[in-house]
Design an enzyme around this catalytic site. Structure first.
Site, PDB file in Angstrom:
ATOM      1  N   GLU A 348     -10.692 -20.015  87.932  1.00 37.25           N
ATOM      2  CA  GLU A 348     -10.347 -21.498  87.244  1.00 37.25           C
ATOM      3  C   GLU A 348      -8.438 -21.720  87.100  1.00 37.25           C
ATOM      4  O   GLU A 348      -8.310 -21.839  86.332  1.00 37.25           O
ATOM      5  CB  GLU A 348     -10.423 -21.240  85.490  1.00 37.25           C
ATOM      6  CG  GLU A 348     -11.848 -21.061  85.471  1.00 37.25           C
ATOM      7  CD  GLU A 348     -12.898 -21.193  84.535  1.00 37.25           C
ATOM      8  OE1 GLU A 348     -13.499 -21.924  83.288  1.00 37.25           O
ATOM      9  OE2 GLU A 348     -12.075 -20.147  83.440  1.00 37.25           O
TER      10      GLU A 348
HETATM   11  C1  ACM Z   1     -15.743 -17.440  83.812  1.00 38.32           C
HETATM   12  O1  ACM Z   1     -16.401 -17.358  83.474  1.00 38.32           O
HETATM   13  N1  ACM Z   1     -14.378 -17.854  84.171  1.00 38.32           N
HETATM   14  C2  ACM Z   1     -15.180 -16.006  85.148  1.00 38.32           C
END
Ligand code: ACM
Length: 536
Positions: A348
């Site tokens: 992310e």
């Molecule tokens: C994640 O759940 N951002 C690895």
């Protein structure tokens, strides 16, 4: 949770869904079928009730009872460590002395023998052979982790009250028989997010003990995120002074000193569990950016963050000090981490361009390697084409991930944590108070109904190191909260990691799980009583 919670993740996941990566798997349907048990589902000549299911077991009808005459026999110092662990479990509840004695020259009568000789080589380092007859119990293994796994099985062959920390009446009978057992996957992991909410050293020790009980062998500690920095870094003290000072919801947060972290690592090592520390980067770094102005591109400190959005923070890719910072952090963390891996997140990172991400990860990965550790990253790390030695942890819910499959074919090893099955921070049903639901609702049957070796399309089982459960803590504040999400789903995934595929039928599993419930009652585990299981 606030309204915008998880919006970002949901958006990301929606776009994944749009390109067909979602599996239709998670139902969240928990109809009450517990009364519908088929009594012939278990073969009667097998030893009953063990989780994870052993490779083979045969019941012989005799039994052995642990009494005040029973001793624990060992022939080596390495086995004595495991023997003392076993004695630590058996002494309080049985009230027996159970001395650990050197077996050379003593008979095998009335003993639990833990021996590092005579096991078949085929059981490897973690497997064991366990025999019970009227004279005693013998566990044979090639290496101490195998003896330890055998001890966990023996624990489950005894009455549930053996788990009590006060003296119970007994009798302490073990059913006679033979078990031959070894794991399907060499890697069986559980992740714990101590960044969104902080958990004490004692809580993490209890978590480790639960993993050991179900033959898990890796603990992935998510130590840093936007809401908190939880590991002392001596050369950057404000990371914990400032960055460790709060958590989701604005509570007091906290952090582990290096000596406390070492204590956790040792506690895990004593249970043959390897700790994998995660320092997430370049995103999920607001706590660091709030601690040091110079880590920000504009030279100004961020505010501390106590919400639950994701994807908004980034280390400054263009500043040299960023890499000096990473070098210091990884050096210090490597020095207190005996295991081979350092996890560097990489998920992310929505505030960095593809080009910036590549450039950043190239340097971050070389820093890990410079400190003689093997990098692990969430599977987005593959976008940066890291060296083949990098382990990628797959976490999206769907079964199709062509880029990940291609990397696997080129030699990248994978850890399987599909959010649709292994994210045990998901709610069980719509009415579950704790947990999130962006990857769907996840019953214990959902957590059990997938194959870690064959989950991803076009990935061969040989590329998969094994499964790992993930437990994010946006909504979890106490050990009781953790237990509620962990049980019964962690034992479900632990079994997928250990037992041969041929032993992993849901109908049999849910019956074995029910017998585990009696143990959790004695252990005071705050488990979720899924209506899919006929709990005692
Ligand atoms: C994640 O759940 N951002 C690895």
């Amino acid at each position: 949770m606030s309204d915008n919670d998880m919006l970002e993740r949901r958006n990301v996941l929606r776009s994944i869904a749009a390109i067909g990566l979602f599996s239709a798997g998670t139902s969240g349907v928990e109809g009450n079928i517990a009364g519908n048990q088929s009594s012939d589902a278990l073969a009667s000549d097998e030893i009953q009730g063990v989780v994870p299911a052993p490779v083979t077991s045969t019941s012989t009808g005799s039994e052995y009872a642990i009494t005040s005459d029973t001793a624990i026999h060992v022939e080596s110092k390495a086995a004595a460590g495991v023997a003392n662990y076993l004695a630590g479990i058996l002494r309080p509840s049985t009230g027996n002395e159970l001395p650990v004695v050197d077996a050379h020259g003593s008979g095998a009568e009335d003993s639990i023998s833990l021996l590092l000789t005579g096991a078949p080589t085929t059981v490897g380092e973690e497997g064991y052979r366990l025999n019970v007859n009227a004279h005693g119990v013998t566990i044979r293994a090639n290496e101490p982790p195998g003896l330890f796994a055998g001890v966990q099985t023996l624990r489950q062959l005894l009455p549930p009250t053996v788990e009590s920390d006060t003296e119970q009446p007994g009798p302490w009978t073990v059913p006679g028989g033979h078990i031959l057992d070894y794991p399907r996957f060499s890697y069986r992991g559980a992740h714990l997010d101590v960044a969104r909410h902080f958990f004490s050293v004692d809580s993490v020790k209890q978590y480790i003990e639960y993993l050991a009980q179900y033959k898990m062998n890796h603990l992935h500690l998510h130590l840093t995120d936007d809401q908190g920095w939880r590991i002392e870094i001596e050369s950057w003290p404000k990371l914990t002074e400032i960055g460790g000072s709060t958590e989701v919801g604005g509570g007091p947060g906290g952090y582990y000193t290096q000596s406390e972290y070492r204590e956790l690592v040792e506690y895990a090592q004593d249970r043959f569990i390897t700790v994998i520390p995660e320092i997430d980067m370049p995103g999920h770094t607001n706590a660091a950016l709030a601690s040091y102005a110079e880590l920000n591109c504009d030279g100004e400190r961020e505010d501390l963050y106590t919400g639950t959005s994701v994807g908004f923070s980034s280390l400054c890719v263009d500043k040299e000090i960023t890499y000096e910072f990473i070098d210091d952090v990884i050096r210090e963390v490597s020095e207190i981490t005996p295991g081979p891996y350092i996890h560097i997140g990489g998920d992310e990172a929505h505030e960095t361009s593809d080009e910036e991400y590549d450039e950043f990860m190239d340097r971050a990965v070389s820093i890990i390697e410079k400190h003689d550790k093997r990098p692990v990253g969430w599977h987005q790390i593959l976008n940066a084409d890291p060296p083949e030695s990098t382990v990628a942890q797959y976490w999206y819910p769907g079964q199709e991930a062509p880029d990940v499959a291609e990397a696997a074919r080129d030699g990248t090893e994978l850890i399987a944590s599909p959010a649709s099955h292994a994210y045990i921070d998901m709610k069980y049903t719509e009415n579950t108070e704790l947990g999130l639901d962006w990857a769907g609702l996840t019953t214990v049957k959902d957590a059990y109904s997938w194959d870690p070796g064959r989950f991803l399309e076009d990935v061969d089982e040989s590329a998969v190191k094994g499964p790992e459960t993930a437990l994010w803590s946006e909504t979890l504040e106490t050990l009781a909260d953790i237990e509620f999400m962990l049980f019964p789903r962690m034992p479900a995934v632990a079994e997928l990691g250990w037992s041969p595929e041929s032993r992993t039928a849901w109908e049999e599993f849910r019956q074995r799980l029910a017998t585990q419930g009696s143990r959790w009652d004695v252990q005071d585990v705050n488990y979720y009583e899924s209506p899919l299981v006929a709990w005692p």
